[in-house]
Structures are given as C-alpha cells and as structure tokens.
Write a protein that holds these residues in place. Structure first.
Motif, PDB file in Angstrom:
ATOM      1  N   MET A   1       0.848  -1.163   0.000  1.00 54.77           N
ATOM      2  CA  MET A   1       0.000   0.000   0.000  1.00 54.77           C
ATOM      3  C   MET A   1       0.899   1.233   0.000  1.00 54.77           C
ATOM      4  SD  MET A   1      -3.065   0.985   2.693  1.00 54.77           S
ATOM      5  CE  MET A   1      -3.714  -0.624   2.929  1.00 54.77           C
ATOM      6  N   SER A   2       0.562   2.177  -0.843  1.00 54.50           N
ATOM      7  CA  SER A   2       1.381   3.381  -0.927  1.00 54.50           C
ATOM      8  C   SER A   2       1.169   4.254   0.304  1.00 54.50           C
ATOM      9  CB  SER A   2       1.030   4.159  -2.195  1.00 54.50           C
ATOM     10  OG  SER A   2      -0.237   4.755  -2.063  1.00 54.50           O
ATOM     11  N   ALA A   3       2.113   5.125   0.541  1.00 60.48           N
ATOM     12  CA  ALA A   3       2.041   6.021   1.696  1.00 60.48           C
ATOM     13  C   ALA A   3       0.829   6.937   1.591  1.00 60.48           C
ATOM     14  CB  ALA A   3       3.322   6.838   1.802  1.00 60.48           C
ATOM     15  N   GLU A   4       0.520   7.355   0.369  1.00 62.92           N
ATOM     16  CA  GLU A   4      -0.628   8.242   0.170  1.00 62.92           C
ATOM     17  C   GLU A   4      -1.935   7.525   0.509  1.00 62.92           C
ATOM     18  OE1 GLU A   4      -2.516  10.299  -3.661  1.00 62.92           O
ATOM     19  OE2 GLU A   4      -0.417  10.833  -3.309  1.00 62.92           O
ATOM     20  N   LEU A   5      -2.059   6.263   0.107  1.00 62.31           N
ATOM     21  CA  LEU A   5      -3.258   5.480   0.400  1.00 62.31           C
ATOM     22  C   LEU A   5      -3.381   5.222   1.903  1.00 62.31           C
ATOM     23  CD1 LEU A   5      -5.689   4.035  -0.713  1.00 62.31           C
ATOM     24  CD2 LEU A   5      -4.275   2.023  -1.088  1.00 62.31           C
ATOM     25  N   LYS A   6      -2.236   4.966   2.575  1.00 65.80           N
ATOM     26  CA  LYS A   6      -2.249   4.785   4.020  1.00 65.80           C
ATOM     27  C   LYS A   6      -2.752   6.041   4.724  1.00 65.80           C
ATOM     28  CE  LYS A   6       1.252   1.358   5.095  1.00 65.80           C
ATOM     29  NZ  LYS A   6       2.572   1.147   5.690  1.00 65.80           N
ATOM     30  N   ASN A   7      -2.275   7.195   4.270  1.00 71.27           N
ATOM     31  CA  ASN A   7      -2.701   8.456   4.881  1.00 71.27           C
ATOM     32  C   ASN A   7      -4.199   8.680   4.690  1.00 71.27           C
ATOM     33  OD1 ASN A   7      -0.135   9.030   5.766  1.00 71.27           O
ATOM     34  ND2 ASN A   7       0.381  10.339   4.026  1.00 71.27           N
ATOM     35  N   VAL A   8      -4.713   8.366   3.517  1.00 65.93           N
ATOM     36  CA  VAL A   8      -6.140   8.524   3.245  1.00 65.93           C
ATOM     37  C   VAL A   8      -6.939   7.570   4.126  1.00 65.93           C
ATOM     38  CG1 VAL A   8      -7.944   8.194   1.491  1.00 65.93           C
ATOM     39  CG2 VAL A   8      -5.837   9.402   0.904  1.00 65.93           C
ATOM     40  N   THR A   9      -6.465   6.338   4.276  1.00 62.79           N
ATOM     41  CA  THR A   9      -7.153   5.348   5.112  1.00 62.79           C
ATOM     42  C   THR A   9      -7.154   5.795   6.574  1.00 62.79           C
ATOM     43  OG1 THR A   9      -6.472   3.586   3.603  1.00 62.79           O
ATOM     44  CG2 THR A   9      -7.199   2.921   5.785  1.00 62.79           C
ATOM     45  N   LEU A  10      -6.017   6.264   7.060  1.00 62.28           N
ATOM     46  CA  LEU A  10      -5.937   6.755   8.439  1.00 62.28           C
ATOM     47  C   LEU A  10      -6.870   7.940   8.653  1.00 62.28           C
ATOM     48  CD1 LEU A  10      -2.107   6.550   9.195  1.00 62.28           C
ATOM     49  CD2 LEU A  10      -3.922   5.172  10.201  1.00 62.28           C
ATOM     50  N   ALA A  11      -6.889   8.850   7.696  1.00 59.27           N
ATOM     51  CA  ALA A  11      -7.762  10.018   7.812  1.00 59.27           C
ATOM     52  C   ALA A  11      -9.228   9.581   7.824  1.00 59.27           C
ATOM     53  CB  ALA A  11      -7.499  10.994   6.680  1.00 59.27           C
ATOM     54  N   ALA A  12      -9.581   8.616   7.001  1.00 60.91           N
ATOM     55  CA  ALA A  12     -10.963   8.125   6.950  1.00 60.91           C
ATOM     56  C   ALA A  12     -11.337   7.460   8.269  1.00 60.91           C
ATOM     57  CB  ALA A  12     -11.142   7.160   5.791  1.00 60.91           C
ATOM     58  N   ASN A  13     -10.424   6.679   8.841  1.00 58.35           N
ATOM     59  CA  ASN A  13     -10.685   6.032  10.132  1.00 58.35           C
ATOM     60  C   ASN A  13     -10.857   7.063  11.242  1.00 58.35           C
ATOM     61  OD1 ASN A  13     -10.605   3.487   9.041  1.00 58.35           O
ATOM     62  ND2 ASN A  13      -8.467   3.116   9.576  1.00 58.35           N
ATOM     63  N   GLU A  14     -10.004   8.082  11.233  1.00 64.35           N
ATOM     64  CA  GLU A  14     -10.124   9.141  12.239  1.00 64.35           C
ATOM     65  C   GLU A  14     -11.440   9.887  12.084  1.00 64.35           C
ATOM     66  OE1 GLU A  14      -6.736  11.758  12.477  1.00 64.35           O
ATOM     67  OE2 GLU A  14      -5.353  10.065  12.479  1.00 64.35           O
ATOM     68  N   MET A  15     -11.839  10.129  10.845  1.00 61.89           N
ATOM     69  CA  MET A  15     -13.090  10.824  10.604  1.00 61.89           C
ATOM     70  C   MET A  15     -14.281   9.976  11.057  1.00 61.89           C
ATOM     71  SD  MET A  15     -14.499  12.521   7.053  1.00 61.89           S
ATOM     72  CE  MET A  15     -12.990  13.396   6.771  1.00 61.89           C
ATOM     73  N   ALA A  16     -14.235   8.686  10.816  1.00 64.63           N
ATOM     74  CA  ALA A  16     -15.315   7.789  11.248  1.00 64.63           C
ATOM     75  C   ALA A  16     -15.410   7.769  12.774  1.00 64.63           C
ATOM     76  CB  ALA A  16     -15.090   6.384  10.704  1.00 64.63           C
ATOM     77  N   ARG A  17     -14.261   7.727  13.467  1.00 64.13           N
ATOM     78  CA  ARG A  17     -14.268   7.757  14.926  1.00 64.13           C
ATOM     79  C   ARG A  17     -14.831   9.076  15.444  1.00 64.13           C
ATOM     80  NH1 ARG A  17      -9.332   4.988  14.405  1.00 64.13           N
ATOM     81  NH2 ARG A  17      -8.138   6.896  14.639  1.00 64.13           N
ATOM     82  N   GLU A  18     -14.462  10.171  14.797  1.00 63.65           N
ATOM     83  CA  GLU A  18     -14.969  11.476  15.214  1.00 63.65           C
ATOM     84  C   GLU A  18     -16.474  11.575  14.994  1.00 63.65           C
ATOM     85  OE1 GLU A  18     -14.839  15.420  16.692  1.00 63.65           O
ATOM     86  OE2 GLU A  18     -13.541  13.683  16.903  1.00 63.65           O
ATOM     87  N   ILE A  19     -16.958  11.052  13.879  1.00 64.63           N
ATOM     88  CA  ILE A  19     -18.403  11.054  13.615  1.00 64.63           C
ATOM     89  C   ILE A  19     -19.122  10.233  14.678  1.00 64.63           C
ATOM     90  CG2 ILE A  19     -20.178  10.183  12.029  1.00 64.63           C
ATOM     91  CD1 ILE A  19     -18.262  11.048   9.727  1.00 64.63           C
ATOM     92  N   GLU A  20     -18.593   9.083  15.032  1.00 63.43           N
ATOM     93  CA  GLU A  20     -19.208   8.239  16.056  1.00 63.43           C
ATOM     94  C   GLU A  20     -19.207   8.945  17.412  1.00 63.43           C
ATOM     95  OE1 GLU A  20     -21.313   5.187  17.647  1.00 63.43           O
ATOM     96  OE2 GLU A  20     -20.890   5.585  15.546  1.00 63.43           O
ATOM     97  N   ARG A  21     -18.099   9.612  17.742  1.00 64.45           N
ATOM     98  CA  ARG A  21     -18.026  10.361  18.997  1.00 64.45           C
ATOM     99  C   ARG A  21     -19.069  11.466  19.024  1.00 64.45           C
ATOM    100  NH1 ARG A  21     -16.267  14.890  20.957  1.00 64.45           N
ATOM    101  NH2 ARG A  21     -15.403  15.664  19.025  1.00 64.45           N
ATOM    102  N   LEU A  22     -19.224  12.178  17.929  1.00 67.53           N
ATOM    103  CA  LEU A  22     -20.211  13.259  17.863  1.00 67.53           C
ATOM    104  C   LEU A  22     -21.631  12.724  17.965  1.00 67.53           C
ATOM    105  CD1 LEU A  22     -18.576  15.509  15.136  1.00 67.53           C
ATOM    106  CD2 LEU A  22     -18.778  16.004  17.572  1.00 67.53           C
ATOM    107  N   LYS A  23     -21.894  11.561  17.385  1.00 66.53           N
ATOM    108  CA  LYS A  23     -23.226  10.956  17.490  1.00 66.53           C
ATOM    109  C   LYS A  23     -23.523  10.601  18.950  1.00 66.53           C
ATOM    110  CE  LYS A  23     -23.710   8.863  12.916  1.00 66.53           C
ATOM    111  NZ  LYS A  23     -23.775   7.586  12.181  1.00 66.53           N
ATOM    112  N   ILE A  24     -22.539  10.043  19.633  1.00 71.17           N
ATOM    113  CA  ILE A  24     -22.728   9.680  21.039  1.00 71.17           C
ATOM    114  C   ILE A  24     -22.964  10.936  21.876  1.00 71.17           C
ATOM    115  CG2 ILE A  24     -21.550   8.767  23.086  1.00 71.17           C
ATOM    116  CD1 ILE A  24     -20.264   6.677  21.173  1.00 71.17           C
TER     117      ILE A  24
END
Length: 170
Positions: A1-24
């Motif tokens: 996996m390229s570094a750019e794809l890893k960064n996008v995946t990490l950002a997406a995971n962080e965004m999903a966690r933040e969305i879940e936190r905001l929902k709670i």
C-alpha cells in the motif's frame, strides 16, 4: 500500500471515529434534554400558573427534541448519572427504581457503616490526646465502641433513607 493510500485510510478512520463520537455526544445531550423536559413538565403540572416562560420553554424543548433522531439506548440512565454531576436525591431515585427496598437499605448500610467505623476510629484517636483525662478517655472509647459496627454497634442507617422526602436527607 502506498504512503498516500495509508494516509487517506488513516484520515478516513479518524473521521469515522470522530463522527461516532459526535453521534454519542448528540445522543447524550438529547437524553439530558429529555430529562430536563420531563422535569419542566412536572413543574408545569404541579403549578396552577406555571407562567408563559415555562410553557414556552417546554414547547421549544419538545419541538427541538422532535427534530432529533437519536439512539436512546446509547445512554442509559446509569451512564447519565455517572457522566454528569447529580444530586443525592437523583441517585436515590435511580437506586430506588432499580433495587428492591431491602437491597437498597443494605447498600446504604454498607456505606453508612463504613462512615461510622471511620468516625469511631477518629474518636478513639482523639481520646488519647495528652489533654484528655482518664475518665474522658474511657468515655470516648466506650462511646466509639458503642456505635462502631466492627465492635458490635448497630447498622447505620437503621431505616432506608429516602432522599427528598419529608424527614429524609436532602
């Protein structure tokens, strides 16, 4: 996996966690607002003339709550009690609704006995001050032994404390 794809995946995971936190957090606020709405409605029902401000506030809270689609199961009442500052009366109402009366009394006795044990220990320690005479010391030790549950004293409280009711603790 390229570094750019890893960064996008990490950002997406962080965004999903933040969305879940905001929902709670939204659900927690909605549950708290519902509790406030119930208290306000009780105030309105208990007063002959609750005032237009109270009626308007209840209408507005209900209107806003109707717009929210929340998962009420996210925040149970016990979690609400542990997350926000509550009064002894609110804790009492929760325990009284959740426990049989004898179980609730035994819980109060466990807490009360521990407090009395600590107080009796402090009395015994003070009785040995250099200024205390022998009779005074003996009297204090006798009194401490008399109330201490570890030395055969009673269980405290002897009856269930009903917070917020006439004659109960506030």
């Amino acid at each position: 996996m390229s570094a750019e794809l890893k960064n996008v995946t990490l950002a997406a995971n962080e965004m999903a966690r933040e969305i879940e936190r905001l929902k709670i957090e939204r659900d927690e606020l909605a549950v708290a607002a519902k509790r406030a709405s119930v208290c306000l409605q009780q105030f309105i029902d208990d007063n002959v003339d609750p005032g237009t401000e109270a009626l308007a506030a209840q209408y507005e809270v209900n209107r806003l709550l109707a717009k929210l689609e929340v998962n009420g199961a996210v925040v149970e009442e016990s979690e609400y009690l542990s997350r926000f500052s509550v009064t002894p009366a609110e804790v009492h109402r929760f325990l009284a609704a959740s426990l049989a009366e004898d179980v609730h009394l035994r819980y109060q006795q466990a807490v009360g006995n521990r407090a009395v044990e600590e107080a009796a220990k402090d009395i015994r320690m003070e009785s040995h001050s250099p200024l205390a005479g022998e009779k005074f010391t003996n009297g204090m030790v006798f009194a401490a032994d008399h109330i201490d549950p570890l030395k055969g004293g009673g269980h405290y409280p002897s009856e269930l404390i009903r917070f917020g009711e006439a004659g109960g603790a506030r």
